[in-house]
Design a protein around this motif. Structure first.
Motif, PDB file in Angstrom:
ATOM      1  N   ARG A 116       8.530 -16.940  15.368  1.00 49.05           N
ATOM      2  CA  ARG A 116       9.268 -17.603  14.290  1.00 49.05           C
ATOM      3  C   ARG A 116       8.398 -17.792  13.051  1.00 49.05           C
ATOM      4  O   ARG A 116       8.875 -17.669  11.918  1.00 49.05           O
ATOM      5  N   LEU A 117       7.128 -18.088  13.262  1.00 47.33           N
ATOM      6  CA  LEU A 117       6.225 -18.268  12.122  1.00 47.33           C
ATOM      7  C   LEU A 117       6.086 -17.007  11.289  1.00 47.33           C
ATOM      8  O   LEU A 117       5.839 -17.075  10.083  1.00 47.33           O
ATOM      9  N   SER A 118       6.230 -15.854  11.902  1.00 43.86           N
ATOM     10  CA  SER A 118       6.029 -14.594  11.182  1.00 43.86           C
ATOM     11  C   SER A 118       7.049 -14.390  10.070  1.00 43.86           C
ATOM     12  O   SER A 118       6.856 -13.544   9.195  1.00 43.86           O
ATOM     13  N   ALA A 119       8.124 -15.180  10.085  1.00 45.24           N
ATOM     14  CA  ALA A 119       9.148 -15.043   9.043  1.00 45.24           C
ATOM     15  C   ALA A 119       8.768 -15.794   7.766  1.00 45.24           C
ATOM     16  O   ALA A 119       9.487 -15.700   6.765  1.00 45.24           O
ATOM     17  N   HIS A 120       7.658 -16.516   7.773  1.00 47.79           N
ATOM     18  CA  HIS A 120       7.258 -17.299   6.602  1.00 47.79           C
ATOM     19  C   HIS A 120       5.870 -16.861   6.140  1.00 47.79           C
ATOM     20  O   HIS A 120       4.976 -16.588   6.943  1.00 47.79           O
TER      21      HIS A 120
ATOM     22  N   GLY B 118      -1.512 -23.753   9.876  1.00 44.90           N
ATOM     23  CA  GLY B 118      -2.248 -24.257  11.032  1.00 44.90           C
ATOM     24  C   GLY B 118      -1.609 -23.862  12.339  1.00 44.90           C
ATOM     25  O   GLY B 118      -2.297 -23.480  13.290  1.00 44.90           O
ATOM     26  N   LEU B 119      -0.286 -23.931  12.410  1.00 43.56           N
ATOM     27  CA  LEU B 119       0.404 -23.516  13.626  1.00 43.56           C
ATOM     28  C   LEU B 119       0.112 -22.051  13.952  1.00 43.56           C
ATOM     29  O   LEU B 119      -0.008 -21.672  15.117  1.00 43.56           O
ATOM     30  N   GLY B 120      -0.012 -21.233  12.910  1.00 46.65           N
ATOM     31  CA  GLY B 120      -0.247 -19.816  13.130  1.00 46.65           C
ATOM     32  C   GLY B 120      -1.551 -19.535  13.849  1.00 46.65           C
ATOM     33  O   GLY B 120      -1.664 -18.530  14.559  1.00 46.65           O
ATOM     34  N   ARG B 121      -2.535 -20.408  13.690  1.00 51.30           N
ATOM     35  CA  ARG B 121      -3.812 -20.200  14.385  1.00 51.30           C
ATOM     36  C   ARG B 121      -3.997 -21.159  15.554  1.00 51.30           C
ATOM     37  O   ARG B 121      -5.080 -21.206  16.137  1.00 51.30           O
ATOM     38  N   ASN B 122      -2.951 -21.887  15.923  1.00 50.54           N
ATOM     39  CA  ASN B 122      -3.034 -22.823  17.042  1.00 50.54           C
ATOM     40  C   ASN B 122      -3.059 -22.034  18.358  1.00 50.54           C
ATOM     41  O   ASN B 122      -2.112 -21.317  18.670  1.00 50.54           O
ATOM     42  N   PRO B 123      -4.125 -22.142  19.153  1.00 47.92           N
ATOM     43  CA  PRO B 123      -4.215 -21.356  20.384  1.00 47.92           C
ATOM     44  C   PRO B 123      -3.192 -21.752  21.438  1.00 47.92           C
ATOM     45  O   PRO B 123      -2.958 -20.988  22.381  1.00 47.92           O
TER      46      PRO B 123
ATOM     47  N   GLY C 219      -1.477 -17.927   8.657  1.00 50.53           N
ATOM     48  CA  GLY C 219      -2.160 -18.499   9.811  1.00 50.53           C
ATOM     49  C   GLY C 219      -2.329 -17.500  10.940  1.00 50.53           C
ATOM     50  O   GLY C 219      -3.356 -17.479  11.618  1.00 50.53           O
ATOM     51  N   LEU C 220      -1.350 -16.642  11.133  1.00 56.83           N
ATOM     52  CA  LEU C 220      -1.429 -15.655  12.205  1.00 56.83           C
ATOM     53  C   LEU C 220      -2.563 -14.666  11.992  1.00 56.83           C
ATOM     54  O   LEU C 220      -3.103 -14.111  12.954  1.00 56.83           O
TER      55      LEU C 220
END
Length: 453
Positions: A25-29, A11-16, A35-36
């Motif tokens: 940081r999310l890209s490491a998971h 969800g954080l990955g698509r949070n505008p 989500g991205l």
């Protein structure tokens, strides 16, 4: 699609509202990268670089076109790792091999050649794909596809309703078993051509001919006694039959449906046919169908925009809800008509625009829907961006997860309610809560830190 194991990261990955640091940081998971891929708009260069570092080829497949900046497109095109450099092109080629539709833009980018060259290439599957997806092809290319040595290509070139077959090619196409049905459904037929098509005994060809909008009254008359229920329905929808004949033919199919005939059920409920000619008929002729016993005619009438007020009043009270819905999409529908439809039947989420988004819909009435018994109606109260928190709490305690997910996306959700929804047992709810732009930045940092990122 929600990431089932780590919905908060997804969800954080698509949070505008997520900051650049959070996205990197999310890209490491894996869940963050998931989500991205759903993040709207162009990804910042730093995020793209991080995705290439951590996601490798799997991420590079989706990094193309407007998703990335021109600078990053050049960076990917010149990447030293061929798995990353060729990721998207390899993906497109694989989809072509499997027959999965790809846009002409994707094909041009993946194969590095202009569309006309792709259409004339030696790769059969690629020619088929170009014929399916290049809608605005020049006539010279279309003629080459119509005379392609492979029947799959010729069939793909004539799949579209307006397949661009010139009159001088009609006879040739009707004689070709590979494309006969595709062409017979939409070109004007001579009576001789009509006879020869029926003589083939091919059911697909028969169905195509039956739905041809250019049939003459004599041709329609020849089809009236068909034993095929689909043909009967097509004939019943023709402009050339009398109301009595129409009623008789549809009654026959309905009787067969009642006895359990699958063919009759398909013909009645999943038919590709409709009286489309009625859309272009003069107003006076269209209005004669306002009391037609067959809803499909009234539905097409309801799609008009030039009816007198008395006709709209009749259609707004039609016994068939699909007719009432169609009529309600006119620009000047009364607010009370829209509200009555919503209260009685809710929305059809696959039809846009929604009735609640109609300019005349009384949006101040939305919050009154919170007490409706039908949850599919009650959830529409969430379209009110200022719905009080007390009502959101009621929805947040609802057994239906789609209601809780709606609360998780709501802009007026309170902090304590959002925090509870972040750990909802239903992954979709938790993901929607993490994607809500009102999520505090400190909570985003906490989620990432707890994930070890």
């Amino acid at each position: 699609m929600v990431h089932l194991k780590q919905p908060q990261l997804s969800g954080l990955g698509r949070n505008p509202a997520a900051s650049l640091d959070v996205l990197v940081r999310l890209s490491a998971h894996e869940a963050g990268r998931h989500g991205l891929t759903l993040h709207r708009g162009q990804l910042p260069d730093a995020v793209v670089e991080a995705l290439l570092t951590h996601g490798g080829r799997d991420s590079a497949v989706l990094l193309y076109g407007n998703r990335v900046s021109p600078a990053m497109r050049r960076r990917i095109a010149g990447h030293p790792d061929p798995a990353i450099r060729d990721a998207h092109a390899d993906f497109v080629r694989t989809m072509v091999e499997r027959g999965v539709p790809m846009s002409i833009e994707d094909l041009v980018e993946a194969y590095g050649r202009p569309p006309a060259e792709l259409a004339a290439g030696s790769d059969l599957k690629l020619r088929v794909m170009v014929a399916q997806t290049w809608r605005e092809r020049p006539i010279v290319v279309q003629l080459a596809l119509l005379t392609d040595p492979d029947p799959e290509v010729r069939a793909a070139a004539t799949q579209a309703k307006d397949s661009g077959v010139p009159p001088e090619y009609y006879e040739r196409c009707l004689a070709d078993p590979a494309i006969r049905a595709n062409v017979a459904c939409h070109i004007p037929l001579t009576f001789d051509q009509f006879d020869r098509l029926l003589a083939t005994g091919d059911q697909t060809v028969l169905h195509a001919v039956a739905g041809n909008p250019h049939l003459t009254a004599d041709m329609v008359s020849r089809l009236q006694d068909s034993a095929d229920p689909s043909v009967r329905v097509a004939v019943a929808y023709s402009r050339h039959v009398t109301p009595e004949t129409r009623d008789r033919l549809l009654a026959l199919v309905e009787a067969e449906d009642a006895t359990g005939s699958d063919e009759a059920a398909l013909a009645l409920h999943w038919s590709p046919y409709e009286p489309s000619w009625l859309r272009d008929a003069p107003l006076a002729e269209r209005l004669t169908y306002i009391d037609c016993p067959h809803a499909v005619f009234r539905r097409i009438l309801a799609a008009s925009r030039d009816l007198p007020e008395a006709a709209w009043q009749t259609l707004d009270e039609d016994p068939d809800v699909s007719v009432r819905r169609t009529a309600a999409h006119r620009p000047d529908t009364a607010p009370e008509v829209l509200l009555r439809l919503i209260r009685a039947h809710g929305e059809r989420s696959h039809v846009r625009p929604l009735l609640v988004d109609h300019p005349n819909f009384p949006r101040k009435e939305l919050r009154d829907l919170v007490d409706e018994r039908n949850p599919r109606v009650r959830i529409l109260a969430l379209k009110d961006p200022e719905l009080p928190v007390a009502q959101l709490r009621r929805f947040g305690d609802c057994e239906d997860s789609f209601m809780r997910a709606g609360v998780a996306r709501h802009p007026n959700v309170s902090a304590d309610l959002l925090e509870r929804l972040l750990v909802d047992p239903e992954p979709r709810v938790a993901e929607d809560a993490a994607a809500n732009p009102v999520l505090p930045r400190a909570w985003m940092d906490r989620i990432i830190t707890e994930a070890g990122l």
